[in-house]
Scaffold this active site. Structure first.
Site, PDB file in Angstrom:
ATOM      1  N   GLU A  49     -46.506 -15.020  57.685  1.00 22.52           N
ATOM      2  CA  GLU A  49     -47.832 -16.019  57.578  1.00 22.52           C
ATOM      3  C   GLU A  49     -46.817 -17.280  58.096  1.00 22.52           C
ATOM      4  OE1 GLU A  49     -50.907 -17.252  54.643  1.00 22.52           O
ATOM      5  OE2 GLU A  49     -49.773 -16.129  54.334  1.00 22.52           O
ATOM      6  N   LYS A 118     -57.000 -16.888  60.080  1.00 24.95           N
ATOM      7  CA  LYS A 118     -57.140 -16.135  58.418  1.00 24.95           C
ATOM      8  C   LYS A 118     -58.956 -16.716  58.336  1.00 24.95           C
ATOM      9  CE  LYS A 118     -54.301 -16.889  54.548  1.00 24.95           C
ATOM     10  NZ  LYS A 118     -53.117 -17.665  53.335  1.00 24.95           N
ATOM     11  N   CYS A 155     -52.413 -12.707  55.175  1.00 25.10           N
ATOM     12  CA  CYS A 155     -52.688 -12.644  54.094  1.00 25.10           C
ATOM     13  C   CYS A 155     -53.888 -12.624  52.769  1.00 25.10           C
ATOM     14  CB  CYS A 155     -51.665 -13.970  53.368  1.00 25.10           C
ATOM     15  SG  CYS A 155     -50.887 -13.995  51.880  1.00 25.10           S
ATOM     16  N   SER A 182     -46.425 -14.472  50.019  1.00 21.52           N
ATOM     17  CA  SER A 182     -46.617 -14.330  48.991  1.00 21.52           C
ATOM     18  C   SER A 182     -45.364 -14.348  48.104  1.00 21.52           C
ATOM     19  CB  SER A 182     -46.839 -12.340  49.184  1.00 21.52           C
ATOM     20  OG  SER A 182     -47.418 -12.313  47.703  1.00 21.52           O
ATOM     21  N   LYS A 188     -44.306  -8.768  40.574  1.00 26.77           N
ATOM     22  CA  LYS A 188     -45.772  -9.372  42.138  1.00 26.77           C
ATOM     23  C   LYS A 188     -45.331  -8.048  42.799  1.00 26.77           C
ATOM     24  CE  LYS A 188     -48.583 -12.809  44.426  1.00 26.77           C
ATOM     25  NZ  LYS A 188     -47.944 -13.886  44.603  1.00 26.77           N
ATOM     26  N   LEU A 298     -21.740 -30.171  32.121  1.00 27.35           N
ATOM     27  CA  LEU A 298     -21.379 -28.337  30.993  1.00 27.35           C
ATOM     28  C   LEU A 298     -21.153 -29.086  29.733  1.00 27.35           C
ATOM     29  CD1 LEU A 298     -20.951 -25.465  31.957  1.00 27.35           C
ATOM     30  CD2 LEU A 298     -18.444 -26.068  32.283  1.00 27.35           C
ATOM     31  N   GLY A 300     -21.581 -26.552  27.376  1.00 28.15           N
ATOM     32  CA  GLY A 300     -20.325 -25.307  26.623  1.00 28.15           C
ATOM     33  C   GLY A 300     -21.923 -24.966  25.718  1.00 28.15           C
ATOM     34  N   GLY A 301     -23.284 -25.238  25.960  1.00 27.62           N
ATOM     35  CA  GLY A 301     -24.499 -24.439  25.817  1.00 27.62           C
ATOM     36  C   GLY A 301     -24.703 -23.741  27.158  1.00 27.62           C
ATOM     37  N   ILE A 302     -26.007 -22.283  26.489  1.00 30.06           N
ATOM     38  CA  ILE A 302     -25.918 -21.582  27.132  1.00 30.06           C
ATOM     39  C   ILE A 302     -26.830 -21.897  28.515  1.00 30.06           C
ATOM     40  CG2 ILE A 302     -28.670 -21.197  26.233  1.00 30.06           C
ATOM     41  CD1 ILE A 302     -25.783 -18.108  26.859  1.00 30.06           C
ATOM     42  N   THR A 404     -30.607 -28.586  34.366  1.00 29.15           N
ATOM     43  CA  THR A 404     -31.118 -27.813  33.515  1.00 29.15           C
ATOM     44  C   THR A 404     -31.325 -27.394  32.495  1.00 29.15           C
ATOM     45  OG1 THR A 404     -28.606 -28.645  31.772  1.00 29.15           O
ATOM     46  CG2 THR A 404     -28.428 -27.428  33.879  1.00 29.15           C
ATOM     47  N   GLU A 409     -37.864 -25.727  26.199  1.00 32.35           N
ATOM     48  CA  GLU A 409     -37.816 -27.106  26.438  1.00 32.35           C
ATOM     49  C   GLU A 409     -38.950 -28.475  26.583  1.00 32.35           C
ATOM     50  OE1 GLU A 409     -32.596 -27.048  25.932  1.00 32.35           O
ATOM     51  OE2 GLU A 409     -33.697 -28.225  26.906  1.00 32.35           O
TER      52      GLU A 409
END
Length: 559
Positions: A49, A118, A155, A182, A188, A298, A300-302, A404, A409
């Site tokens: 599309e 369309k 579509c 899409s 999906k 960075l 030190g957290g996930i 990040t 959060e």
């Protein structure tokens, strides 16, 4: 002379990664794909599309010069078909007396033999095509291509309630070819298959579904093009998250076309698909916007660890700089974990202490803050000092800042404006905290196809195992301010993804006071989300395109 209908038709699907606005680049990509398809013996190439414009072009189609560039590209591409090679179906916006249309051109023999517009313009979730396009004035019938009558819904024409496919079948279409844009969200592919099967049942015709690939701002197009035969079985399945030009052979058997040969790629499971979507989104945002490299804090957290892994996988270790910015509350574990993560990924790792700037801010504010209690304001000074340092590195070296924050959060405002929210793009913006943990574990056990990062444990186990903390005060953990993440995420999924009422969420076993507090936090954090960086859409209800709540909002669900 009567044209003899063929018994074999080789149709190529060009599942490619166009760039919005790069009309010349998209045309070059289309020409290369057609040449590839010709080498594979294709009779016809189906593009996706609005391919020449890139999808979605949004308000670019209101610009007359852009429309002219797209139409000229379509005309030039049509002339290529004079070489006797494959015909082409390619998407482009077209301005006609009836309005500006989301269209395809069908070219063969060196000229455009048909245009189709369309009819059903989507206007929900991430789509707002009614702002910039007009629906086609009427449904036009199938296109006769070398003796085969091909129906071309576009579509949404197969998703909505307008009976486009049925009408095409009644008009004599033998096979339906659908160009699509899409976007990805979790699971999906199953939804697309069901939509196509419904149309196959209603029309009795096979359908080829060609889908775009690539990242466009928040949206990820995952490809995974496929076909469903008239017998309602999967005729072929192309790969997900990978560019491809694949040819399928269709043979006439009685009144039907049957796919006798085509690709049958394996589709990734949920965690792999989500990770690869985040990786593709970050890669394309950085590369298509011309950034040479990226930088991130960075901690030190996930969250920063998985973003670092995604950056290395998407761009390569040499294009990522990580910066640890310790303060008095930064633990020895965090310092070690951050360094271990950077070492495992092989990326650059710098340490920039923030004691001097933070204490400078505190000293400058001493008189103004005299007589007040220390609290969140002083904590946020740390985050904002870090944000300023990252932006300074960005300005000096031209690196894009990767931000990040996860969806948990961002939902409840557990983030600092002009601090840890600073950045150009957020690859995990639509992942809840528990999903971040799940994908981190998955990445430690797998290297996704196309990744540039190393194998093995790239996110240290201690980062995954330890209690999450912003480390803005002594012995702080996230659970000092928030419910446990499994509880919080379930409540948020109920509120955000499913729009459930408080009573229904409480009926799932949640504490009423906790639910009402989370709902309140969700509403009052809207102003922060409006100022957040764009990020990859993973769920059906991401913040921004899909969920547009007012900032000024006094509604609260009290049953």
């Amino acid at each position: 002379m009567t044209q003899t209908a063929p018994d074999i038709l080789r149709i190529a699907v060009a599942q490619l990664n166009p760039t919005v606005g790069d009309v010349a680049g998209n045309l070059a990509k289309a020409r290369e794909a057609r040449a590839d398809a010709a080498r594979q013996g294709a009779d016809l190439v189906l593009f996706t599309e609005l391919f020449l414009a890139g999808y979605p072009p949004e308000d670019l189609v209101l610009k007359p010069s852009f429309l002219k560039a797209c139409e000229k590209a379509a005309e030039d591409f049509a002339k290529d078909t004079a070489d006797g090679g494959p015909g082409v179906i390619i998407g482009t916006p077209l301005k006609r007396k009836s309005g500006t249309h989301n269209s395809i051109v069908f070219a063969d023999g060196g000229k455009i033999v048909a245009e189709r517009y369309k009819l059903d313009l989507p206007n929900y979730g991430e789509f707002d095509e009614k702002r910039v396009f007009q629906a086609g004035p009427e449904l036009q019938g199938p296109v006769n291509f070398r003796g085969v009558r091909i129906g071309i819904p576009i579509c949404e024409d197969i998703w909505g309630d307008i009976a486009v496919c049925e009408t095409l079948a009644e008009s004599g279409a033998e096979i339906l070819l659908v160009p699509n844009g899409s976007p990805y969200y979790r699971a999906k592919i199953d939804v697309r298959h069901q939509v196509v099967i419904r149309q196959v049942i209603e029309t009795g015709l096979p359908m080829i579904y060609a889908n775009q690939l690539g990242g466009q701002d928040e949206l990820i197009f995952d490809g995974a093009s496929f076909a469903i035969g008239a017998d309602k079985t999967l005729a072929f399945q192309m790969s997900q998250f990978e560019e491809a030009v694949d040819v399928a052979t269709w043979k006439r058997k009685g009144d039907h076309w049957v796919c006798s040969e085509g690709p049958m790629s394996k589709i990734p499971d949920r965690d792999e698909a989500d990770y690869r979507a985040c990786m593709l989104g970050l890669r394309d945002y950085v590369n298509k916007n011309g950034f040479k490299n990226v930088v991130l804090g960075l901690s030190g957290g996930i969250d920063s660890a998985i973003c670092a892994a995604l950056a290395v996988d998407a761009l390569g270790e040499e294009r990522l700089r990580t910066v640890m910015m310790p303060y008095r509350y930064t633990s020895k574990d965090s310092l070690k974990d951050a360094e271990d993560c950077a070492r495992a990924l092989g990326c650059r790792y710098d340490i920039v202490p923030i004691s001097e700037p933070v204490e400078g801010f505190r000293h400058a504010l001493t008189q103004l803050f005299e007589g007040t209690q220390e609290g969140i304001t002083e904590e946020n000074l740390q985050s904002r000092a870090r944000g300023t340092i990252l932006m300074a590195i960005s300005n000096k070296f031209g690196s894009m800042v990767v931000t990040t924050g996860n969806k948990s959060e961002m939902s409840v405002g557990y983030a600092t404006l002009y601090g840890d929210m600073n950045g150009g793009f957020n690859p995990i913006k639509d992942l809840y905290k528990m999903q971040v943990y799940a994908l981190s574990r998955w990445r430690n056990a797998h290297v996704p196809p196309g990744a540039l990062g190393p194998s093995g444990e790239v996110i240290p186990k201690n980062i995954i195992d330890k209690a999450p903390s912003a480390e803005l005060r002594e012995n702080q953990t996230d659970q000092d301010s928030l419910p446990p993440y499994p509880v919080l995420d379930d409540i948020l999924e109920c509120l955000v993804e499913n729009e459930m009422g408080v009573d229904d969420i409480v009926a799932r076993g949640h504490d009423r006071a906790t639910v009402t507090r989370v709902e309140h936090l969700l509403y009052i954090a809207e102003y922060k989300r409006r100022q957040a960086a764009p990020g990859v859409k993973i769920t059906k209800k991401n913040f921004g395109r899909d969920r547009r709540y007012p900032i000024t909002n006094r509604f609260r669900d009290r049953g």
